[in-house]
Design an enzyme around this catalytic site. Sequence first.
Site, mmCIF file in Angstrom:
data_model
loop_
_atom_site.group_PDB
_atom_site.id
_atom_site.type_symbol
_atom_site.label_atom_id
_atom_site.label_comp_id
_atom_site.label_asym_id
_atom_site.label_seq_id
_atom_site.Cartn_x
_atom_site.Cartn_y
_atom_site.Cartn_z
ATOM 1 N N HIS A 179 0.857 -1.184 0.000
ATOM 2 C CA HIS A 179 0.000 0.000 0.000
ATOM 3 C C HIS A 179 0.893 1.233 0.000
ATOM 4 C CE1 HIS A 179 0.446 -0.774 4.496
ATOM 5 N NE2 HIS A 179 0.937 0.433 4.353
HETATM 6 P P1 TYD Z 1 -2.523 -4.062 7.696
HETATM 7 O O1 TYD Z 1 -2.778 -2.701 7.142
HETATM 8 O O2 TYD Z 1 -3.038 -5.243 6.945
HETATM 9 O O3 TYD Z 1 -0.968 -4.236 7.939
HETATM 10 P P2 TYD Z 1 0.208 -4.163 6.854
HETATM 11 O O4 TYD Z 1 0.582 -2.727 6.815
HETATM 12 O O5 TYD Z 1 1.268 -5.021 7.380
HETATM 13 O O6 TYD Z 1 -0.345 -4.659 5.551
HETATM 14 O O7 TYD Z 1 -3.087 -4.093 9.181
HETATM 15 C C1 TYD Z 1 -3.499 -5.288 9.804
HETATM 16 C C2 TYD Z 1 -4.682 -5.003 10.717
HETATM 17 O O8 TYD Z 1 -4.305 -4.152 11.798
HETATM 18 C C3 TYD Z 1 -5.833 -4.317 9.990
HETATM 19 O O9 TYD Z 1 -7.045 -4.898 10.440
HETATM 20 C C4 TYD Z 1 -5.757 -2.884 10.455
HETATM 21 C C5 TYD Z 1 -5.140 -2.996 11.830
HETATM 22 N N1 TYD Z 1 -4.301 -1.859 12.239
HETATM 23 C C6 TYD Z 1 -4.728 -1.072 13.298
HETATM 24 O O10 TYD Z 1 -5.807 -1.280 13.891
HETATM 25 N N2 TYD Z 1 -3.928 -0.041 13.708
HETATM 26 C C7 TYD Z 1 -2.745 0.238 13.105
HETATM 27 O O11 TYD Z 1 -2.039 1.183 13.511
HETATM 28 C C8 TYD Z 1 -2.326 -0.574 11.977
HETATM 29 C C9 TYD Z 1 -1.041 -0.304 11.265
HETATM 30 C C10 TYD Z 1 -3.156 -1.616 11.590
#
Ligand code: TYD
Length: 130
Positions: free
Chosen positions: A48
Amino acid sequence: MIKIINLETHSDERGSLVAIESLKNIPFEIKRIYYLFGNQPGIERGKHAHKNLKQIYIAVSGSCKIEFDNGKTKSEYFLNNPASGLLIDEVVWREIKEISPDCVLLVITNDFYKEADYIRDYQEFLNQIS
Ligand code: TYD
């Protein structure tokens, strides 16, 4: 801008210590810290871009590779040093790969979690930056 920030390390016969201080060795006001751990073999994360978020990645344990794509050029960084922070302060597509099972990737950011700040579709990312 994407660059490595060397974090001052206090080392003695007991080991080493790094201190993280908002607006001192971290060039923004810290609002959120999260970390990735318990990595399953072969998984990849990220994939992303962020519209506004600034981040610093620190592999406090283990290692991983971060691949960047700004729509024009690609770059990659291998993180395996708890005294090195990788500052990401631009709109860039990022993918986290080759994450070692023992990797604890600490992420320091300048804002709270906001889903609206994410660009999760690569084509949409290319459209936004053009
Ligand atoms: P995700 O965006 O999939 O992580 P990555 O950046 O590794 O792809 O995030 C995983 C899960 O955690 C998703 O349900 C959103 C949640 N999340 C939070 O609640 N707070 C945060 O600060 C972050 C980074 C993710």
